[in-house]
Design an enzyme around this catalytic site. Structure first.
Site, short mmCIF file in Angstrom:
data_model
loop_
_atom_site.label_atom_id
_atom_site.label_comp_id
_atom_site.label_asym_id
_atom_site.label_seq_id
_atom_site.Cartn_x
_atom_site.Cartn_y
_atom_site.Cartn_z
N ASP A 129 0.82 -1.21 0.00
CA ASP A 129 0.00 0.00 0.00
C ASP A 129 0.86 1.26 0.00
O ASP A 129 0.69 2.14 0.83
CB ASP A 129 -0.91 -0.06 1.25
CG ASP A 129 -1.85 1.12 1.35
OD1 ASP A 129 -2.38 1.54 0.30
OD2 ASP A 129 -2.06 1.61 2.47
N GLU B 134 3.09 -8.47 7.14
CA GLU B 134 1.82 -9.07 6.73
C GLU B 134 1.95 -10.06 5.58
O GLU B 134 1.26 -9.94 4.57
CB GLU B 134 0.81 -7.97 6.37
CG GLU B 134 0.44 -7.09 7.54
CD GLU B 134 -0.70 -6.12 7.23
OE1 GLU B 134 -1.14 -6.05 6.07
OE2 GLU B 134 -1.16 -5.44 8.17
N TYR C 128 -6.89 -3.24 12.30
CA TYR C 128 -7.62 -2.01 11.93
C TYR C 128 -9.08 -2.14 12.33
O TYR C 128 -9.98 -2.07 11.49
CB TYR C 128 -7.43 -1.72 10.44
CG TYR C 128 -6.04 -1.22 10.16
CD1 TYR C 128 -5.73 0.12 10.32
CD2 TYR C 128 -5.02 -2.11 9.81
CE1 TYR C 128 -4.43 0.58 10.12
CE2 TYR C 128 -3.73 -1.65 9.61
CZ TYR C 128 -3.44 -0.31 9.76
OH TYR C 128 -2.16 0.16 9.58
N GLU D 46 0.77 -1.90 14.16
CA GLU D 46 0.00 -0.94 13.35
C GLU D 46 -1.40 -0.86 13.92
O GLU D 46 -1.97 -1.88 14.34
CB GLU D 46 -0.14 -1.37 11.88
CG GLU D 46 1.11 -1.23 11.05
CD GLU D 46 0.89 -1.62 9.58
OE1 GLU D 46 -0.26 -1.54 9.08
OE2 GLU D 46 1.87 -2.02 8.94
C1 GCB Z 1 -1.46 -2.42 6.62
C2 GCB Z 1 -0.16 -2.34 5.92
C3 GCB Z 1 0.20 -0.92 5.54
C4 GCB Z 1 -1.02 -0.20 5.01
C5 GCB Z 1 -2.07 -0.14 6.10
C6 GCB Z 1 -3.37 0.52 5.60
O1 GCB Z 1 -1.77 -3.36 7.27
O2 GCB Z 1 0.89 -2.95 6.61
O3 GCB Z 1 1.22 -0.96 4.57
O4 GCB Z 1 -0.73 1.08 4.53
O5 GCB Z 1 -2.38 -1.42 6.52
O6 GCB Z 1 -3.55 1.72 5.80
O7 GCB Z 1 -4.15 -0.18 4.97
#
Ligand code: GCB
Length: 614
Positions: free
Chosen positions: A181, A422, A475, A511
């Protein structure tokens, strides 16, 4: 090559960054440059050239979308003058070093091939003295062809897809697919240097440190090339220049009484103490090479619930970053580096992860000097296709870890290696793959823990048994249950208890976050507003505050700043999960984190006097 290139009484450095000539090979097969041997004559003789700054990504420099989105070979060229005495003195070794170029590079000097290198975020170099002495002497035409094409075996992996439906795509139309990403910026991203050493020269130094009571112990191992029996002298000096220890020989241990340990920022009154280690190697013929390495004396240990630096619990209150900025893309830029360190220190950040690839050596040096702790990640991001777990991929991945450890092993700021982000670690081949990768990394450096970052199911993750620290990305209320921040507490508690229950290893939330378009507001909070981002963070923080009493050893926000991505319907001119904008203006989340991080630093009781409130 080892570590960074430094000047010394025996070494000169000439930076040949600046404006280079540039041409993208737009031929259908992207191969005309090789067919027509563009390296053999000045690039301007075989076609049009444009100005291209080095270091910089080329993508955002022009007004041409074809250059921004280019896939294939681009050609860089520069004429430089090599000092006459370098050429005349046969005892001088002349090396050309590229800090990094993305992704595959071929290097020529005066039309003669000097090096090839795979991988976008690590340096490569070539001994070019021979070529210079045989060809036109002081004039040196450097040509570098760089190809950003990714395959299932590159790191990161990617695929080229040819579109064959002639009713929708013209003949030969192709796209590059990736599973990461961030924008696949390309070009020469870090400085290009010419430097000299004596022919008998220090090729590598490895330093490992420990201490007992007030005695610091620095064990060193020096490798010298071009001399079979070099006389090696090592001296360690304190800040004031006073010599505190010395030894002779290519390996040994220096003892430092009343040692000043290297402490992280906000953990000690006097953080980031660096000694200076001078290594002198004298060959049989009297030639002496001198190299000076900053050395921080500290230890790192992991228990089932803690991360210890100098035997004291360390809590990562930090960020994930990217090498990313407008115009220059991933090109190295000192103003950006210094601004980012100032912002991190302002926010009370004590650590960051080099998501998702090794950062410039200058950044690690800055972290050493400021006491910012680093989780050093290799470019193993987006390993999702089962074919990327094969032997060719693994062999390359091991090579990348060798290059990374060799480059970064002597940085006190680096406290852990991350071998991937990941990956599809639930796939059956992932078990063998990560077992090999982790054990190989440990064989390269037994002094640091090894991890990779997972977003897999805790019970099905095949690699988790091999890591020292569990690093989990999640997330909640973003990709899962969007809009439902009320679920974070329950789901996050479950996440932590599941992972700790199964593995009994300390956990970092590597994260978490939510997109916020700077300036968008709402009450009650809605996705993409600054208030939604802060609400997500607060809900995570409440759980962290419970679990950090037990086994959670850190939290790294995704992300320090907004950054560019490929164009998709889920990204609004890039990823907006920054707590700062791409221009480094704080969103509400930055102030929230700032308050929190200073409070945590205060609680752990380690804040230096100047930072304590009156
Ligand atoms: C993740 C990735 C990261 C992305 C982020 C997102 O899990 O490791 O590279 O930018 O999520 O914002 O989706």
């Amino acid at each position: 090559y080892f570590n960074s290139i430094r000047q010394s009484p025996s070494r000169e450095v000439k930076d040949v960054s600046g404006l280079w000539r540039f041409r993208a090979d737009l031929s259908p097969e992207r191969n005309r440059g090789f067919e027509q041997q563009w390296y053999r004559s000045p690039l301007a003789q075989t076609g049009p050239v444009i100005d291209m700054p080095v270091p910089s990504s080329y993508n955002d420099i022009t007004q041409d979308a074809k250059i921004r989105d280019f896939i294939g070979w681009v050609w860089y060229e520069k004429d430089v003058w090599v000092p006459a005495r370098w050429i005349q003195d046969r005892g001088t070794r002349i090396v050309l070093r590229v800090g990094s170029a993305h992704y595959y590079s071929v290097l020529w000097v005066n039309g003669v091939k000097a090096a090839e290198h795979e991988g976008g975020h690590l340096p490569f170099e070539a001994d070019i003295g021979g070529v210079l002495r045989q060809t036109s002497g002081n004039q040196c035409r450097i040509t570098i062809a760089v190809n950003n094409t990714l395959t299932l075996e590159t790191l990161p992996p990617g695929t080229i897809q040819y579109m064959t439906d002639r009713s929708r795509y013209p003949a030969g139309y192709f796209v590059q697919n990736t599973n990461f990403d961030f924008f696949n910026y390309a070009g020469i991203h870090r400085p290009v240097l010419l430097y000299t050493t004596p022919t008998a020269h220090i090729d590598d130094i490895t330093v490992e440190t420990t201490f007992s009571d007030n005695i610091g112990l620095v064990s060193f191992n020096v490798s010298v090339l071009g001399s079979s029996k070099p006389a090696v002298k090592v001296t360690l000096s304190a800040h004031d220049g006073r010599c505190v220890a010395s030894a002779d020989g290519i390996r040994g241990v220096l003892k430092v009484t009343d040692v000043n340990l290297w402490w992280p920022y906000l953990m000690h009154e006097n953080p980031a103490y660096l000694y200076s280690m001078e290594v002198q190697a004298t060959a049989e013929d009297g030639q002496t090479d001198v190299y000076t390495l900053p050395v921080g004396i500290r230890t790192v240990k992991v228990t089932s619930t803690q991360f210890l630096i100098n035997n004291k619990p360390f809590y990562f209150h930090g960020v994930n970053k990217h090498e990313d900025a407008d115009i220059r893309g991933k090109g190295f830029d000192w103003p950006l580096v210094v601004k980012d360190f100032n912002l991190m220190k302002w926010m009370g950040v004590n650590s960051f992860r080099t998501s998702h690839y090794p950062y410039a050596e200058e950044i690690l040096q800055t972290a050493d000097r400021h006491g910012i702790v680093i989780i050093d990640e290799c470019p193993g991001v987006g390993i999702k296709d089962i074919r990327s777990f094969g032997n060719v991929s693994l062999a390359h991945h091991l090579t990348v870890m060798e290059e990374l450890v060799r480059r970064d092993k002597n940085h006190p700021s680096v406290v852990m290696w991350s071998v991937a982000n990941e990956p599809a670690s639930e796939m059956p081949p992932a078990g063998f793959y990560f077992k090999e990768l982790v054990s190989h990394t440990k064989s390269l450096d037994s002094s640091r823990p090894v991890t990779y970052i997972t977003d897999s199911n805790y019970a099905r993750d095949q690699g988790a048994p091999y890591v020292d620290v569990i690093c989990v990305n999640s997330y909640l209320s973003w990709y899962h249950d969007p809009g439902h921040t009320e679920l974070i507490s329950l789901q996050l508690n479950t996440q932590f208890d599941d992972w700790f229950g199964k593995y009994q290893k300390p956990i970092i939330q590597s994260e978490y976050g939510a997109d916020a378009v700077s300036g968008l507001h709402s009450d009650p909070p809605m996705m993409f507003t600054e208030e939604y981002q802060t609400t997500v963070l607060q809900n995570y923080h409440n759980v962290f505050d419970q679990k950090r009493k037990e086994f959670v050893i850190g939290e790294l926000i995704w992300n320090f700043a907004d950054f560019m991505t490929a164009q998709t319907i889920t990204r609004v001119v890039g990823n907006k999960k920054g707590i700062l904008t791409r221009q480094r203006q704080p969103k509400a989340g930055a102030f929230l984190l700032r308050e929190r991080y200073w409070r945590i630093a205060n609680e752990t009781g380690a804040l230096p006097a100047w930072a304590r409130s009156p």
